[in-house]
Design a protein around this motif. Structure first.
Motif, PDB file in Angstrom:
ATOM      1  N   PRO A 138      -8.264  60.825   0.179  1.00  0.00           N
ATOM      2  CA  PRO A 138      -6.956  61.406   0.497  1.00  0.00           C
ATOM      3  C   PRO A 138      -7.067  62.891   0.815  1.00  0.00           C
ATOM      4  N   GLY A 139      -6.162  63.357   1.658  1.00  0.00           N
ATOM      5  CA  GLY A 139      -6.149  64.770   1.985  1.00  0.00           C
ATOM      6  C   GLY A 139      -5.864  65.610   0.758  1.00  0.00           C
ATOM      7  N   ASN A 140      -6.420  66.822   0.740  1.00  0.00           N
ATOM      8  CA  ASN A 140      -6.278  67.707  -0.413  1.00  0.00           C
ATOM      9  C   ASN A 140      -5.896  69.104   0.078  1.00  0.00           C
ATOM     10  N   ILE A 141      -4.796  69.633  -0.421  1.00  0.00           N
ATOM     11  CA  ILE A 141      -4.301  70.925   0.052  1.00  0.00           C
ATOM     12  C   ILE A 141      -5.280  72.045  -0.290  1.00  0.00           C
ATOM     13  N   THR A 142      -5.812  72.025  -1.506  1.00  0.00           N
ATOM     14  CA  THR A 142      -6.752  73.072  -1.914  1.00  0.00           C
ATOM     15  C   THR A 142      -7.994  73.068  -1.036  1.00  0.00           C
ATOM     16  N   ARG A 143      -8.520  71.878  -0.767  1.00  0.00           N
ATOM     17  CA  ARG A 143      -9.704  71.773   0.085  1.00  0.00           C
ATOM     18  C   ARG A 143      -9.414  72.294   1.499  1.00  0.00           C
TER      19      ARG A 143
END
Length: 318
Positions: A299-304
């Motif tokens: 899943p997409g990750n905002i921090t990454r």
């Protein structure tokens, strides 16, 4: 007069001291600030859209003077202005890039198919950059509700944005233009998530358009799009029921995070008259899924995604 103002200030000061805990207020502000920023940032995009509309109205008002000054149609000048504004915003806020511009057929009609984010800022950046570098306007198919928003008519007029039917889309392509469609539309925007699954609901109108106009289809996908803006996931069933009855995008949007955005353009899918609309839809969906699997961690990750933006900035500094 001074004494009255002074006494009034003393009264206000007494109320603040007696009834308001400043330490608690500061703590509460610190606690809620991320939440406030998260839901207020999407308004920045709305503000930018209305500022763009205002500039377009100014261009329209002074079209005669502009035509005399630049020796060209005022609409062309206005489109260049809009493209420059949004290209600059994409570069500053997201370090926006396009990979695979060479996959766009030159001097030919093209049908672009793309994944629809919660707020499709990538299509604004994409069309702006294509126009600035290729001098070709990518016409957009959007949901009909947008034409009910005050101020939207100027966008539709200048940027050639349409609600789109199979007949009108096919006619645009037959005239040699480029056209972009997100088959998932508002449904995919509101109810998609960080796993980036296509939510086309068996829609194949775009396939009928491509077959009728005999054009190639070019898929593209923007990495980290869902990490820039997201639709709230709580109350999903309620929002689904509301959308089913109204067809209006009432699900709250949050985000506006300055994550790294990169649009990847896939290889063209050439016209094949032997394919049915159903077969072409599957072929295009598979091609778009391949782009997502290749370039997007799920899943997409905002921090990454934010770290990717920072690393990219540091790389350019070096």
């Amino acid at each position: 007069m001074f004494s009255i103002v002074y006494n009034l200030w003393l009264m206000v000061e007494d109320v603040i001291v007696q009834y308001i805990d400043l330490d608690f207020t500061l703590w509460l502000t610190w606690l809620l600030m991320p939440l406030l920023i998260t839901f207020l940032l999407p308004l920045v995009i709305a503000l930018l859209l209305y500022l763009t509309a205002l500039m377009l109205y100014i261009y329209k008002l002074h079209r005669v003077k502009l035509r005399n000054a630049y020796g060209t149609a005022w609409r062309d000048t206005a489109v260049h202005m809009v493209a420059a504004v949004w290209d600059a915003h994409g570069w500053i806020w997201h370090g926006y890039e396009i990979v695979g511009l060479e996959n766009i057929p030159q001097d030919k009609p093209v049908l672009f198919i793309y994944y629809h984010g919660a707020l499709p800022v990538d299509i604004y950046y994409f069309t702006s950059k294509v126009f600035l570098y290729n001098s070709r306007l990518v016409r957009l198919v959007v949901d009909r509700f947008l034409f009910k928003i005050p101020g939207w008519s100027i966008f539709a007029d200048i940027l050639k944005i349409i609600p789109g039917t199979i007949q009108s889309c096919s006619a645009i392509l037959k005239e040699g233009n480029m056209l972009a469609i997100a088959p998932g539309g508002v449904y995919e925007a509101l109810f998609g998530d960080s796993y980036y699954e296509l939510m086309w609901q068996k829609r194949m109108g775009f396939a009928k358009v491509a077959l009728d106009a005999k054009v190639s289809i070019v898929p593209f996908f923007t990495k980290n799009l869902r990490e820039s803006f997201r639709a709230v996931s709580w109350g999903r069933r309620i929002w689904l029921k509301i959308y089913a009855k109204t067809k209006l995008p009432l699900v709250p949007i949050f985000g506006g995070f300055p994550v790294k955005l990169v649009t990847y353009i896939g290889k063209p899918i050439p016209y094949d008259g032997n394919l049915t609309p159903e077969e072409l839809q599957i072929k295009v969906a598979d091609s778009l899924r391949d782009l997502i699997r290749k370039h997007q961690k799920v899943p997409g990750n905002i921090t990454r995604a934010l770290m990717e933006r920072i690393r990219n900035t540091e790389k350019h500094k070096d």
